[in-house]
Scaffold this active site. Structure first.
Site, PDB file in Angstrom:
ATOM      1  N   ARG A   1     -33.208 -10.748 -10.390  1.00  0.00           N
ATOM      2  CA  ARG A   1     -33.268 -12.109  -9.839  1.00  0.00           C
ATOM      3  C   ARG A   1     -31.980 -12.879 -10.128  1.00  0.00           C
ATOM      4  O   ARG A   1     -31.493 -13.623  -9.285  1.00  0.00           O
ATOM      5  CB  ARG A   1     -34.494 -12.849 -10.383  1.00  0.00           C
ATOM      6  CG  ARG A   1     -35.779 -12.331  -9.754  1.00  0.00           C
ATOM      7  CD  ARG A   1     -37.012 -12.971 -10.343  1.00  0.00           C
ATOM      8  NE  ARG A   1     -37.018 -14.421 -10.216  1.00  0.00           N
ATOM      9  CZ  ARG A   1     -37.803 -15.224 -10.936  1.00  0.00           C
ATOM     10  NH1 ARG A   1     -38.636 -14.716 -11.829  1.00  0.00           N
ATOM     11  NH2 ARG A   1     -37.767 -16.523 -10.758  1.00  0.00           N
TER      12      ARG A   1
ATOM     13  N   ASN B   1     -37.996 -24.879 -10.205  1.00  0.00           N
ATOM     14  CA  ASN B   1     -37.096 -23.747  -9.994  1.00  0.00           C
ATOM     15  C   ASN B   1     -36.300 -23.438 -11.247  1.00  0.00           C
ATOM     16  O   ASN B   1     -35.890 -24.336 -11.967  1.00  0.00           O
ATOM     17  CB  ASN B   1     -36.146 -24.033  -8.820  1.00  0.00           C
ATOM     18  CG  ASN B   1     -36.906 -24.272  -7.531  1.00  0.00           C
ATOM     19  OD1 ASN B   1     -38.080 -23.911  -7.444  1.00  0.00           O
ATOM     20  ND2 ASN B   1     -36.264 -24.852  -6.549  1.00  0.00           N
TER      21      ASN B   1
ATOM     22  N   HIS C   1     -40.053 -25.408 -15.588  1.00  0.00           N
ATOM     23  CA  HIS C   1     -40.387 -23.987 -15.781  1.00  0.00           C
ATOM     24  C   HIS C   1     -39.239 -23.209 -16.422  1.00  0.00           C
ATOM     25  O   HIS C   1     -39.245 -21.979 -16.417  1.00  0.00           O
ATOM     26  CB  HIS C   1     -40.795 -23.350 -14.443  1.00  0.00           C
ATOM     27  CG  HIS C   1     -42.129 -23.834 -13.949  1.00  0.00           C
ATOM     28  ND1 HIS C   1     -42.603 -23.598 -12.680  1.00  0.00           N
ATOM     29  CD2 HIS C   1     -43.105 -24.550 -14.574  1.00  0.00           C
ATOM     30  CE1 HIS C   1     -43.800 -24.153 -12.538  1.00  0.00           C
ATOM     31  NE2 HIS C   1     -44.124 -24.740 -13.666  1.00  0.00           N
TER      32      HIS C   1
ATOM     33  N   CYS D   1     -34.826 -15.773 -34.077  1.00  0.00           N
ATOM     34  CA  CYS D   1     -34.281 -16.992 -34.701  1.00  0.00           C
ATOM     35  C   CYS D   1     -34.395 -18.227 -33.797  1.00  0.00           C
ATOM     36  O   CYS D   1     -34.098 -19.332 -34.220  1.00  0.00           O
ATOM     37  CB  CYS D   1     -32.829 -16.783 -35.121  1.00  0.00           C
ATOM     38  SG  CYS D   1     -31.666 -16.689 -33.731  1.00  0.00           S
TER      39      CYS D   1
ATOM     40  N   CYS E   1     -29.837 -10.843 -29.689  1.00  0.00           N
ATOM     41  CA  CYS E   1     -29.158 -12.052 -30.183  1.00  0.00           C
ATOM     42  C   CYS E   1     -27.846 -11.693 -30.887  1.00  0.00           C
ATOM     43  O   CYS E   1     -27.807 -10.772 -31.703  1.00  0.00           O
ATOM     44  CB  CYS E   1     -30.109 -12.754 -31.155  1.00  0.00           C
ATOM     45  SG  CYS E   1     -29.437 -14.250 -31.878  1.00  0.00           S
TER      46      CYS E   1
ATOM     47  N   CYS F   1     -28.632 -12.728 -34.892  1.00  0.00           N
ATOM     48  CA  CYS F   1     -29.593 -12.040 -35.777  1.00  0.00           C
ATOM     49  C   CYS F   1     -30.073 -10.699 -35.228  1.00  0.00           C
ATOM     50  O   CYS F   1     -30.884 -10.038 -35.862  1.00  0.00           O
ATOM     51  CB  CYS F   1     -30.785 -12.962 -36.042  1.00  0.00           C
ATOM     52  SG  CYS F   1     -31.909 -13.071 -34.640  1.00  0.00           S
TER      53      CYS F   1
ATOM     54  N   GLY G   1     -40.643 -28.316  -0.607  1.00  0.00           N
ATOM     55  CA  GLY G   1     -40.654 -26.858  -0.740  1.00  0.00           C
ATOM     56  C   GLY G   1     -41.473 -26.305  -1.884  1.00  0.00           C
ATOM     57  O   GLY G   1     -41.072 -25.339  -2.518  1.00  0.00           O
TER      58      GLY G   1
ATOM     59  N   SER H   1     -45.605 -25.069  -2.859  1.00  0.00           N
ATOM     60  CA  SER H   1     -46.956 -24.834  -2.320  1.00  0.00           C
ATOM     61  C   SER H   1     -47.967 -25.782  -2.958  1.00  0.00           C
ATOM     62  O   SER H   1     -49.086 -25.913  -2.469  1.00  0.00           O
ATOM     63  CB  SER H   1     -47.369 -23.378  -2.561  1.00  0.00           C
ATOM     64  OG  SER H   1     -47.263 -23.075  -3.939  1.00  0.00           O
TER      65      SER H   1
HETATM   66  P1  OAD Z   1     -44.309 -20.948  -3.587  1.00  0.00           P
HETATM   67  O1  OAD Z   1     -43.800 -19.618  -3.142  1.00  0.00           O
HETATM   68  O2  OAD Z   1     -45.703 -21.026  -4.086  1.00  0.00           O
HETATM   69  O3  OAD Z   1     -44.188 -22.001  -2.400  1.00  0.00           O
HETATM   70  C1  OAD Z   1     -42.998 -22.174  -1.675  1.00  0.00           C
HETATM   71  C2  OAD Z   1     -43.235 -23.303  -0.719  1.00  0.00           C
HETATM   72  O4  OAD Z   1     -42.007 -23.564  -0.040  1.00  0.00           O
HETATM   73  C3  OAD Z   1     -44.279 -23.011   0.353  1.00  0.00           C
HETATM   74  O5  OAD Z   1     -45.145 -24.113   0.470  1.00  0.00           O
HETATM   75  C4  OAD Z   1     -43.439 -22.817   1.634  1.00  0.00           C
HETATM   76  O6  OAD Z   1     -44.131 -23.237   2.799  1.00  0.00           O
HETATM   77  C5  OAD Z   1     -42.259 -23.720   1.347  1.00  0.00           C
HETATM   78  N1  OAD Z   1     -41.006 -23.370   2.008  1.00  0.00           N
HETATM   79  C6  OAD Z   1     -40.481 -22.133   2.190  1.00  0.00           C
HETATM   80  N2  OAD Z   1     -39.280 -22.211   2.810  1.00  0.00           N
HETATM   81  C7  OAD Z   1     -39.036 -23.540   3.022  1.00  0.00           C
HETATM   82  C8  OAD Z   1     -37.958 -24.273   3.602  1.00  0.00           C
HETATM   83  N3  OAD Z   1     -36.891 -23.658   4.089  1.00  0.00           N
HETATM   84  N4  OAD Z   1     -38.054 -25.619   3.662  1.00  0.00           N
HETATM   85  C9  OAD Z   1     -39.153 -26.258   3.160  1.00  0.00           C
HETATM   86  N5  OAD Z   1     -40.191 -25.616   2.597  1.00  0.00           N
HETATM   87  C10 OAD Z   1     -40.141 -24.281   2.524  1.00  0.00           C
HETATM   88  O7  OAD Z   1     -43.273 -21.497  -4.664  1.00  0.00           O
HETATM   89  P2  OAD Z   1     -43.428 -22.713  -5.680  1.00  0.00           P
HETATM   90  O8  OAD Z   1     -44.216 -23.806  -5.097  1.00  0.00           O
HETATM   91  O9  OAD Z   1     -42.071 -23.013  -6.193  1.00  0.00           O
HETATM   92  O10 OAD Z   1     -43.902 -20.646 -11.615  1.00  0.00           O
HETATM   93  O11 OAD Z   1     -44.268 -22.026  -6.843  1.00  0.00           O
HETATM   94  C11 OAD Z   1     -44.595 -22.769  -7.968  1.00  0.00           C
HETATM   95  C12 OAD Z   1     -44.520 -21.900  -9.189  1.00  0.00           C
HETATM   96  O12 OAD Z   1     -45.286 -20.704  -8.993  1.00  0.00           O
HETATM   97  C13 OAD Z   1     -43.136 -21.373  -9.496  1.00  0.00           C
HETATM   98  O13 OAD Z   1     -42.323 -22.282 -10.221  1.00  0.00           O
HETATM   99  C14 OAD Z   1     -43.445 -20.165 -10.348  1.00  0.00           C
HETATM  100  C15 OAD Z   1     -44.579 -19.564  -9.549  1.00  0.00           C
HETATM  101  O14 OAD Z   1     -45.480 -18.800 -10.268  1.00  0.00           O
HETATM  102  C16 OAD Z   1     -43.563 -19.993 -12.735  1.00  0.00           C
HETATM  103  O15 OAD Z   1     -42.863 -18.993 -12.725  1.00  0.00           O
HETATM  104  C17 OAD Z   1     -44.093 -20.640 -13.971  1.00  0.00           C
END
Ligand code: OAD
Length: 239
Positions: free
Chosen positions: A68, A100, A117, A128, A147, A150, A187, A189
């Site tokens: 990633r 993000n 996050h 450590c 690390c 340590c 952007g 969900s």
């Molecule tokens: P998701 O993959 O759940 O959602 C991405 C969102 O972005 C969706 O609602 C899409 O419709 C929208 N989307 C995609 N492309 C877009 C664009 N070009 N313009 C506007 N919207 C767009 O990702 P997150 O909501 O970031 O957590 O997910 C939340 C968390 O779930 C992440 O931070 C991560 C994951 O598990 C951890 O890792 C703790």
């Protein structure tokens, strides 16, 4: 709604939260989590993003984070990242809350921000506790990294499933949400908590909810204004 008016309404407020998710970076070439080609479609979260997975096999977990990192380092911020930075300069009170870990908001100079996050380029020593930030991809032989002080095992300084978010950052986010005049959600969900509570708190306290997404989400139901289009396109009206 007319996009210029959408932004006019936003900048007429005294205070604003911008809440971002992986959709903001999608047009930079970074996959989201739950979309068609989302990360969680091709990988199993519980094998890669949990403390137990890391204990079981730190090498595999690190290979995934390194992969990633490589994608992220090849990508560039897009107009949404720049537009959000511009909003920071225009608003009297402002806080960017990003889910993000990709560092792209920092890359464009966003300052009034919290990464709830974590950050994929930060490491934390499991022995450590030392935190380090380095924008690099590890050589295969360096994985899993240790690390420099340590020799303890390093972990990515991100929040995994089953882990709590940083209390201090959460309280900054929730306190701001209780008093802000508006929140712009871009952007995400809106199904991962506690971040997903934020727009509901703003609404409950009488603030306005704005949303930019390519599809409807649970937040759409309470949104005052919504634009269903790619955010990079939308922010081209605001650059
Ligand atoms: P998701 O993959 O759940 O959602 C991405 C969102 O972005 C969706 O609602 C899409 O419709 C929208 N989307 C995609 N492309 C877009 C664009 N070009 N313009 C506007 N919207 C767009 O990702 P997150 O909501 O970031 O957590 O997910 C939340 C968390 O779930 C992440 O931070 C991560 C994951 O598990 C951890 O890792 C703790």
């Amino acid at each position: 709604m007319n996009i210029e008016n959408f932004f006019k309404e936003i900048v007429s407020l005294k205070s604003l939260i911008v809440l971002t998710g992986s959709g903001v970076s999608n047009e930079s070439g970074i996959p989201t989590f739950r979309g068609e080609d989302g990360l969680w479609k091709n990988f199993r979260p519980y094998e890669l993003a949990t403390p137990a997975a890391f204990e079981r096999n730190p090498k595999i977990v690190w290979e995934w984070y390194n992969y990633r990192r490589e994608i992220i380092l090849k990508s560039k911020p897009n107009l949404a990242h720049y537009g959000i930075k511009k909003l920071e300069g225009l608003m009297k009170e402002f806080l960017l809350i990003t889910q993000n870990v990709d560092n792209l908001h920092r890359d464009v100079g966003s300052e009034k921000m919290i990464e709830i996050h974590g950050n994929i380029f930060r490491t934390r020593c499991t022995r450590c506790g030392k935190i380090n930030f380095e924008k690099k991809v590890y050589d295969e032989k360096e994985i899993p990294p240790v690390c420099s002080d340590c020799k303890g095992l390093l972990r990515p300084d991100v929040v995994w499933f089953g882990e709590s978010l940083n209390e201090e950052l959460l309280s900054i986010a929730f306190n701001f949400a209780k008093k802000t005049e508006g929140i712009l959600v871009v952007g995400t969900s809106g199904i991962v908590y506690p971040a997903a509570y934020l727009p509901f708190i703003v609404k409950e306290k009488g603030g306005k909810v704005f949303e930019i997404n390519i599809e409807k989400t649970p937040i759409t139901e309470i949104a005052d204004l919504i634009i269903l289009r790619k955010c990079n396109e939308i922010f081209s009206y605001f650059s």
